[in-house]
Design a protein around this motif. Structure first.
Motif, PDB file in Angstrom:
ATOM      1  N   UNK A 242       0.837  -1.200   0.000  1.00 12.20           N
ATOM      2  CA  UNK A 242       0.000   0.000   0.000  1.00 12.20           C
ATOM      3  C   UNK A 242       0.873   1.251   0.000  1.00 12.20           C
ATOM      4  N   UNK A 243       1.948   1.225   0.776  1.00 14.08           N
ATOM      5  CA  UNK A 243       2.867   2.374   0.799  1.00 14.08           C
ATOM      6  C   UNK A 243       3.451   2.612  -0.587  1.00 14.08           C
ATOM      7  N   UNK A 244       3.828   1.557  -1.275  1.00 12.98           N
ATOM      8  CA  UNK A 244       4.397   1.701  -2.620  1.00 12.98           C
ATOM      9  C   UNK A 244       3.371   2.279  -3.590  1.00 12.98           C
ATOM     10  N   UNK A 249       1.819   6.898  -6.681  1.00 10.87           N
ATOM     11  CA  UNK A 249       0.820   7.788  -7.276  1.00 10.87           C
ATOM     12  C   UNK A 249       1.256   9.243  -7.175  1.00 10.87           C
ATOM     13  N   UNK A 250       1.748   9.631  -5.999  1.00  9.38           N
ATOM     14  CA  UNK A 250       2.209  11.011  -5.813  1.00  9.38           C
ATOM     15  C   UNK A 250       3.430  11.299  -6.679  1.00  9.38           C
ATOM     16  N   UNK A 251       4.345  10.337  -6.740  1.00 14.83           N
ATOM     17  CA  UNK A 251       5.556  10.536  -7.546  1.00 14.83           C
ATOM     18  C   UNK A 251       5.221  10.680  -9.023  1.00 14.83           C
ATOM     19  N   UNK A 252       4.276   9.885  -9.484  1.00 11.74           N
ATOM     20  CA  UNK A 252       3.888   9.957 -10.893  1.00 11.74           C
ATOM     21  C   UNK A 252       3.266  11.308 -11.227  1.00 11.74           C
ATOM     22  N   UNK A 286       3.865  13.679  -0.242  1.00 11.10           N
ATOM     23  CA  UNK A 286       5.000  12.797  -0.015  1.00 11.10           C
ATOM     24  C   UNK A 286       5.893  12.698  -1.252  1.00 11.10           C
ATOM     25  N   UNK A 287       7.188  12.671  -1.006  1.00 15.71           N
ATOM     26  CA  UNK A 287       8.157  12.409  -2.066  1.00 15.71           C
ATOM     27  C   UNK A 287       8.963  11.160  -1.727  1.00 15.71           C
ATOM     28  N   UNK A 288       8.406  10.352  -0.812  1.00 12.13           N
ATOM     29  CA  UNK A 288       9.094   9.119  -0.426  1.00 12.13           C
ATOM     30  C   UNK A 288       9.169   8.128  -1.574  1.00 12.13           C
ATOM     31  N   UNK A 289       8.293   8.262  -2.554  1.00 11.46           N
ATOM     32  CA  UNK A 289       8.316   7.372  -3.710  1.00 11.46           C
ATOM     33  C   UNK A 289       9.262   7.822  -4.801  1.00 11.46           C
ATOM     34  N   UNK A 290       9.944   8.915  -4.580  1.00 12.08           N
ATOM     35  CA  UNK A 290      10.877   9.442  -5.577  1.00 12.08           C
ATOM     36  C   UNK A 290      10.805  10.953  -5.631  1.00 12.08           C
ATOM     37  N   UNK A 317      17.902  14.364   3.650  1.00 14.95           N
ATOM     38  CA  UNK A 317      18.470  13.032   3.436  1.00 14.95           C
ATOM     39  C   UNK A 317      17.908  12.377   2.184  1.00 14.95           C
ATOM     40  N   UNK A 318      16.667  12.654   1.884  1.00 18.06           N
ATOM     41  CA  UNK A 318      15.986  12.017   0.767  1.00 18.06           C
ATOM     42  C   UNK A 318      16.362  12.643  -0.576  1.00 18.06           C
TER      43      UNK A 318
END
Length: 384
Positions: A242-244, A249-252, A286-290, A317-318
């Motif tokens: 689910x996190x992925x 979706x946000x990264x796209x 969120x930008x945790x997906x990229x 860091x990200x």
């Protein structure tokens, strides 16, 4: 580098507004080119003291040709005069010697969400967040792409700032918010922010996540007598998938919008309001997906300073080293109108990795608070 935020109506109709903003010692002014519903004070304007923006609206002209075939078409404002409020404010501020960045709010739109509820975030209990367009829906992505393209083409800004570049959730939503008494924890609010709209259900199924099991885990976590310690704990074996899906979706969406903006202006400076939290929703996506190909990520600093500093450090860091980190700083209540206090706050955030400071807000602030911003920024080094 420092940026002060403002609305078009802060400048339009006020011959002294541009010079007043220039006097704040910022390096740029961010003017809203697309914004949600708001009632805003205008304490410095010569003609009014309040503006009621009755709905979300686009402040560059809404051209029928550009929106032909789109299910979602932004409203035009009738509460600020002129056919192009953003352009009028931009020209005035540029005339005072400052660059203008277009501040674009994307998925936060109560008008379009209420009229198209199937395109909004739906929680595990079936409740619709009509202020929150869900970017899992292709129609929402199309709307965001067209909006950015039109702002870039017609607004001709010196920079672009993306806000709500992803899904909104249970926070940052309703008019006359009355949810505090439920005593939901931060984790429970994150659970209430997970979406179960038609498009998200299709994504879950396509990625092998059982929506029925997911909904059950979310509902159990929200209603638990002992709240779960984390979203991952509540979702159990479904958490990673689910996190992925959510971060992807946000990264796209971010990648698509950055690409669209650079089609119009390859050299445009792009800033994004962002969070490193993979479960983060709201204005700071969120930008945790990229991390998209932006120039700056701005973190929310309207929260306790230690929490804000941790969030900025996580963004640092990200993000690649070439991407600047900015702090979104509230210069309004409950922040005191005290240059020393504001300066200490900025020092704290600089220590956490912030090299930019985004000051909110040049139109909402009293004369005393504007003086505080000006004095504080005057003491800081300018851009290298």
């Amino acid at each position: 580098m420092s940026t002060v935020y403002a609305y078009p109506w802060d400048v339009v109709g006020d011959p002294g507004a541009a010079e007043r903003l220039a006097g704040l010692n910022a390096d740029a002014v961010a003017i809203a080119a697309s914004y949600h519903t708001v009632r805003a004070a205008t304490p410095q304007h010569p003609d009014h003291r309040m503006v009621q923006a009755r709905s979300a609206a686009c402040y560059v002209p809404v051209r029928p040709s550009a929106w032909q075939g789109s299910r979602l078409v932004p409203a035009e404002p009738d509460w600020v005069p002129g056919a192009d409020p953003f352009g009028a404010a931009r020209d005035a501020v540029r005339g005072a010697g400052l660059p203008v960045h277009a501040w674009v709010v994307l998925t936060h739109n109560s008008l379009l969400g209420t009229a198209n509820e199937d395109l909004t975030v739906r929680n595990a209990f079936g409740d619709r967040y009509t202020y929150a367009l869900c970017p899992s829906a292709p129609d929402v992505v199309d709307y965001c792409e067209r909006l950015v393209s039109e702002v870039m083409t017609l607004g001709a800004p010196d920079g672009l700032i993306l806000e709500a570049c992803g899904p909104l959730g249970a926070r940052h939503g309703g008019h006359h918010e009355k949810t505090e008494g439920a005593d939901w924890t931060a984790v429970q609010l994150d659970l209430l922010s997970l979406c179960f709209c038609t498009a998200c259900l299709e994504l879950y199924r396509d990625r092998g996540v059982d929506p029925v099991e997911l909904r059950g885990r979310v509902c159990d976590g929200v209603d638990a007598a002992e709240p779960p310690e984390s979203v991952d704990a509540a979702l159990g074996p479904l958490a990673a998938q689910v996190r992925e899906i959510r971060t992807g979706t946000a990264a796209d969406l971010a990648a698509r919008l950055v690409a669209r903006a650079r089609e119009v202006r390859p050299d445009i400076r792009i800033t994004m309001h962002a969070s490193a939290n993979p479960w983060g929703t709201g204005p700071f996506s969120t930008v945790a997906g990229g991390v998209p190909e932006v120039d700056c990520l701005v973190g929310n600093c309207w929260i306790p300073p230690d929490v804000a500093a941790d969030g900025l450090a996580a963004l640092r860091r990200l993000a690649p080293s070439k991407v600047d980190i900015g702090a979104y700083i509230l210069a309004l209540p409950p922040q005191p109108a005290d240059p020393e206090d504001l300066g200490a706050l900025m020092d704290c955030f600089a220590g956490a990795g912030a090299g930019e400071f985004h000051m909110y807000h040049g139109g909402l602030a009293s004369a005393r608070r504007l003086a505080t911003i000006a004095e504080t920024l005057a003491k800081r080094p300018g851009p290298e």
